[in-house]
Scaffold this motif. Structure first.
Motif, PDB file in Angstrom:
ATOM      1  N   GLN A 153     -60.549  -8.392 -64.855  1.00  0.00           N
ATOM      2  CA  GLN A 153     -61.959  -8.512 -64.506  1.00  0.00           C
ATOM      3  C   GLN A 153     -62.231  -7.999 -63.096  1.00  0.00           C
ATOM      4  OE1 GLN A 153     -62.276 -12.743 -65.415  1.00  0.00           O
ATOM      5  NE2 GLN A 153     -63.433 -12.280 -67.260  1.00  0.00           N
ATOM      6  N   ASP A 154     -61.345  -8.297 -62.173  1.00  0.00           N
ATOM      7  CA  ASP A 154     -61.487  -7.791 -60.805  1.00  0.00           C
ATOM      8  C   ASP A 154     -61.356  -6.265 -60.791  1.00  0.00           C
ATOM      9  OD1 ASP A 154     -61.710  -8.136 -57.931  1.00  0.00           O
ATOM     10  OD2 ASP A 154     -59.585  -7.637 -57.824  1.00  0.00           O
ATOM     11  N   PHE A 155     -60.426  -5.748 -61.576  1.00  0.00           N
ATOM     12  CA  PHE A 155     -60.216  -4.301 -61.652  1.00  0.00           C
ATOM     13  C   PHE A 155     -61.471  -3.591 -62.158  1.00  0.00           C
ATOM     14  CE2 PHE A 155     -58.901  -0.532 -64.083  1.00  0.00           C
ATOM     15  CZ  PHE A 155     -58.230   0.173 -63.089  1.00  0.00           C
ATOM     16  N   VAL A 156     -62.133  -4.160 -63.166  1.00  0.00           N
ATOM     17  CA  VAL A 156     -63.338  -3.546 -63.719  1.00  0.00           C
ATOM     18  C   VAL A 156     -64.441  -3.503 -62.664  1.00  0.00           C
ATOM     19  CG1 VAL A 156     -65.216  -3.875 -65.384  1.00  0.00           C
ATOM     20  CG2 VAL A 156     -62.845  -4.086 -66.129  1.00  0.00           C
ATOM     21  N   ARG A 157     -64.611  -4.585 -61.919  1.00  0.00           N
ATOM     22  CA  ARG A 157     -65.648  -4.614 -60.877  1.00  0.00           C
ATOM     23  C   ARG A 157     -65.391  -3.543 -59.809  1.00  0.00           C
ATOM     24  NH1 ARG A 157     -65.201 -10.273 -61.819  1.00  0.00           N
ATOM     25  NH2 ARG A 157     -63.605 -10.466 -60.199  1.00  0.00           N
ATOM     26  N   ILE A 158     -64.139  -3.426 -59.388  1.00  0.00           N
ATOM     27  CA  ILE A 158     -63.808  -2.438 -58.355  1.00  0.00           C
ATOM     28  C   ILE A 158     -63.945  -1.023 -58.910  1.00  0.00           C
ATOM     29  CG2 ILE A 158     -61.923  -1.552 -56.920  1.00  0.00           C
ATOM     30  CD1 ILE A 158     -60.976  -4.483 -56.689  1.00  0.00           C
ATOM     31  N   ALA A 194     -62.834  -1.100 -73.889  1.00  0.00           N
ATOM     32  CA  ALA A 194     -64.123  -1.626 -73.445  1.00  0.00           C
ATOM     33  C   ALA A 194     -64.226  -1.582 -71.924  1.00  0.00           C
ATOM     34  CB  ALA A 194     -64.308  -3.056 -73.950  1.00  0.00           C
ATOM     35  N   ALA A 195     -63.129  -1.941 -71.254  1.00  0.00           N
ATOM     36  CA  ALA A 195     -63.118  -1.922 -69.787  1.00  0.00           C
ATOM     37  C   ALA A 195     -63.343  -0.511 -69.254  1.00  0.00           C
ATOM     38  CB  ALA A 195     -61.795  -2.483 -69.273  1.00  0.00           C
ATOM     39  N   PHE A 196     -62.707   0.479 -69.885  1.00  0.00           N
ATOM     40  CA  PHE A 196     -62.866   1.869 -69.455  1.00  0.00           C
ATOM     41  C   PHE A 196     -64.321   2.310 -69.608  1.00  0.00           C
ATOM     42  CE2 PHE A 196     -58.285   3.682 -69.877  1.00  0.00           C
ATOM     43  CZ  PHE A 196     -57.815   2.620 -69.128  1.00  0.00           C
ATOM     44  N   ARG A 197     -64.930   1.994 -70.748  1.00  0.00           N
ATOM     45  CA  ARG A 197     -66.309   2.422 -70.991  1.00  0.00           C
ATOM     46  C   ARG A 197     -67.271   1.795 -69.986  1.00  0.00           C
ATOM     47  NH1 ARG A 197     -64.886   2.295 -76.557  1.00  0.00           N
ATOM     48  NH2 ARG A 197     -65.351   0.076 -76.632  1.00  0.00           N
ATOM     49  N   GLN A 198     -67.080   0.503 -69.714  1.00  0.00           N
ATOM     50  CA  GLN A 198     -68.035  -0.204 -68.865  1.00  0.00           C
ATOM     51  C   GLN A 198     -67.841   0.067 -67.377  1.00  0.00           C
ATOM     52  OE1 GLN A 198     -67.461  -3.908 -71.419  1.00  0.00           O
ATOM     53  NE2 GLN A 198     -69.293  -4.450 -70.298  1.00  0.00           N
TER      54      GLN A 198
END
Length: 702
Positions: free
Chosen positions: A224-229, A270-274
């Motif tokens: 989750q932290d990785f996605v935000r950054i 999903a993480a990559f797309r968002q």
């Protein structure tokens, strides 16, 4: 700010101590010291070995405590236990950053894992940025600094690269050097006990020497932290990531290699797309895309001009554009007239522009000039096949491609098909920062990625939606089930939780007898749905324990008897409360399925599909991570292949897409608020022209 200063000490040190440096070739400490000197590093180097021997002409310190205070970077080349002792001493100096090359930590099992946790505690206590352990180190070409075990020093460039695997790093730098691809920063992360991808990504996103960020990933500790950054990073720069361990066997191998678990492939997608991450399919694909991003500007639109001397490759390129996000526009009329003045009459003047096989240096130059000036095109792909009559002109054509690229702000991608006959021309193009590929598919793939990046960086800001909900009521339901030891919510209990989020639910009444069922149907109004009521039976439809469209009391009594007796025969251990009488959903409706499952690294992963074969057999499912924005919900519905069905291609009436979006957002809110819910299924979600309802749901609490 303090973290940034410590990472600055890692990336841009004025002083480096090599702990475990020796004069004997073949040792890790000797190799690191030799690489620092060979790369031309201008800062001070302090070798450390117990004998105080001179190392490659540098006077050595006998003890770690002998190095100067506030040294920027220490490179530790010692066995694990000795490395930890050295790290403790370095923390007292204090040293701002360290690289631990030593293997024998988390990748080796329980004992190594405990050593790695101890390393992390020491680093945290001394506020030290530590790269590794079990890593090859790093390079910063801007400082001419090879603080690593890599034999080859990278070319200087604008790409920054990080990877878990030292072997992948070695291969990457060797291949990139042969392809005229340059790096700014190059890092081997190793086991990531302290410094993870997230912290590296945050630094590189703000690094002025980095234009493109590449990564090789096997696992992420804090998804989750990785996605935000990553969302912040990709707003500024392209970020291309190759993720290994997607298959079950690959995930098991990645876990053994890195000493950590990998997440579900759907969660990563999903993480990559968002977060705007460009997903590479393999190492070659990653560096092919990196070359295009490094060398050329982003296209400002999807329209591509394809210039070729052969029809076949041009058609292949056009097909690939249409399959992706690019488009093939017709040239402006004045452009066509200009090309008619110098191309043969049997050439194709439209798009692809096929100049035919005898096209030589001048023809290429004039055609590229025309399409570069044509405002309908946002990018140019130039294809050359080495026809026999132009062999002596191939290098000249390469020169004209270079000139054309320098005279336009549009990206120019070259495709020189063949090997030996175009080798020199290809070298010329790469040295001149023109991405050049062997096949049209690769050229289009890279340009498509560049346009995706442009579109992501210029997208509308996501719209966050927060629905009204009774969080106290919701938590009370979950806590009650947790306290009594039940882990599955079905039927009325699940509806009770859903009502706290104001999910639209058809009126439902529990009937323990057929007479009660008739009274309930009278209150609700015919036609009604009848389904078995049992906490042990969740897959009612598959067992034939649901009947829809019941029109009369007599039909209802018969259905009640049939369903309860069938349930008693097929589910002998289930406790049956009776049946649920439920209002029918909207007419002319489509049935969708919404689910979420909690991923250990990324949190709730929400999926959307149509009910039936679309998801079960064809895998037509979209996914996103919670919390969803309105944009996410809209994209999820529209990206499934069965979307035309929702728009009424069969029935003639479109489902209420806004109502489905609202349900997705409500479920997202529930998944975010209640971490106790491990997974949930809302099946079916019945969507008609004037609304949508959730007809059935089940949830697992843990």
């Amino acid at each position: 700010m303090q973290i940034d200063l410590h990472l600055k000490a890692l990336f841009e040190p004025d002083t480096i101590a090599v702990i475990g440096a020796t004069p004997e070739p073949g040792t890790t400490g000797h190799a690191v010291t030799a690489n620092l000197l060979a790369s031309g590093y201008k800062g001070k180097i302090f070798p450390v070995n117990p004998k105080g021997e001179e190392v490659l002409g540098l006077k050595a310190c006998k003890e770690v405590c002998d190095i100067p205070r506030f040294t920027d970077l220490a490179i530790i080349c010692l066995p694990p236990t000795e490395a930890l002792k050295a790290l403790e001493i370095l923390g007292d100096r204090p040293v701002r950053s360290a690289i631990v090359t030593s293997p024998g930590f988390g990748e080796t099992g329980k004992e190594g894992y405990m050593l790695e946790r101890r390393l992390a505690r020491i680093a945290k206590a001394s506020d030290m940025a530590v790269l590794g352990p079990n890593c090859y180190g790093m390079m910063n070409t801007e400082l001419s600094m090879n603080a690593s075990l890599f034999e080859s020093f990278a070319r200087e460039g604008n790409i920054s690269f990080f990877a878990h695997s030292g072997a992948v790093c070695c291969t990457a730098v060797d291949w990139a050097n042969s392809e005229f691809l340059g790096f700014s920063k190059f890092l081997s992360l190793g086991n990531k006990a302290v410094l993870s991808e997230s912290r590296m990504l945050r630094y590189l996103a703000s690094d002025p020497g980095t234009k493109v960020i590449l990564g090789y990933c096997e696992n992420l500790e804090d998804g989750q932290d990785f996605v935000r950054i990553a969302q912040d990073a990709t707003a500024k720069k392209p970020f291309i990531l190759l993720r290994a361990g997607e298959t079950p066997d690959g995930a098991q191998a990645a876990s053994a290699h890195a000493g950590a678990l990998t997440g579900a492939a759907m969660a990563y997608d999903a993480a990559f797309r968002q977060s705007g991450i460009l997903k590479a399919v393999d190492i070659e694909d990653m560096f092919n895309m990196a070359r295009a991003f490094s060398f050329q500007p982003l296209p400002e639109g999807p329209s591509v001009a394809i210039v070729t001397n052969s029809g076949g490759p041009g058609i292949i390129a056009a097909d690939m554009c249409e399959k992706g996000n690019l488009s093939i526009s017709r040239p402006l009329p004045e452009s066509i007239e200009k090309m008619r003045s110098f191309l043969p009459s049997y050439a194709s003047f439209y798009n692809p522009v096929d100049m035919v096989g005898e096209a030589g240096t001048e023809t290429y130059a004039r055609t590229m000039e025309v399409v570069a000036e044509d405002d309908r095109f946002n990018a140019i792909i130039v294809i050359l096949t080495p026809a026999a009559n132009i062999h002596d002109q191939i290098n000249g054509i390469a020169d004209e491609i270079i000139k054309a690229s320098r005279n336009t702000r549009k990206p120019v991608i070259a495709c020189l098909m063949g090997r030996d006959s175009v080798a020199e021309a290809r070298r010329k193009l790469l040295e001149a920062k023109i991405p050049c590929y062997e096949y049209p598919e690769t050229a289009v793939r890279c340009l498509d990625a560049m346009y995706q990046c442009h579109r992501w960086q210029n997208r509308e800001c996501p719209i966050d939606v927060c629905f009204r909900r009774d969080i106290t009521k919701a938590r009370s339901v979950v806590e009650t089930y947790t306290r009594i030891g039940l882990n599955e919510l079905v039927e009325l209990d699940a509806q009770n939780l859903a009502s706290a989020y104001e999910l639209p639910i058809p009126e439902t009444i529990l009937a323990r007898t057929s007479n009660q069922a008739v009274k309930a149907a009278k209150r609700i109004g015919y036609p009604v749905v009848l389904k078995i009521a049992s906490p042990q039976i969740s897959r009612k439809g598959e067992l034939g324990l649901i009947m829809t469209g019941i029109e009369s009391p007599a039909e209802l009594r018969k259905a009640f008897l049939n369903i309860t007796s069938l349930a008693a025969r097929r589910c002998k251990d289930a406790y049956i409360h009776g049946c649920l009488v439920q209002a029918m959903g909207p007419e002319n409706a489509q049935e969708a399925v919404i689910k979420f499952r909690r991923d250990p690294q990324f949190g709730p992963v929400i999926t959307f599909s149509l009910a039936g074969l679309h998801a079960d057999m064809l895998g037509d499912v979209s996914s996103r991570l919670a919390p969803l924005s309105l944009n996410d919900a809209q994209e999820m519905i529209r990206e499934i292949k069965a979307y035309p069905i929702l728009r009424g291609v069969d029935s003639g009436e479109s489902a209420d897409l806004g109502a489905i979006e609202d349900i997705l957002l409500m479920i997202s809110q529930m998944a975010t608020d209640l971490p106790e819910i491990q997974e949930a299924e809302f099946n079916p979600v019945i969507a008609g022209p004037d609304g949508a309802v959730v007809a059935n749901m089940r949830m697992t609490v843990g």
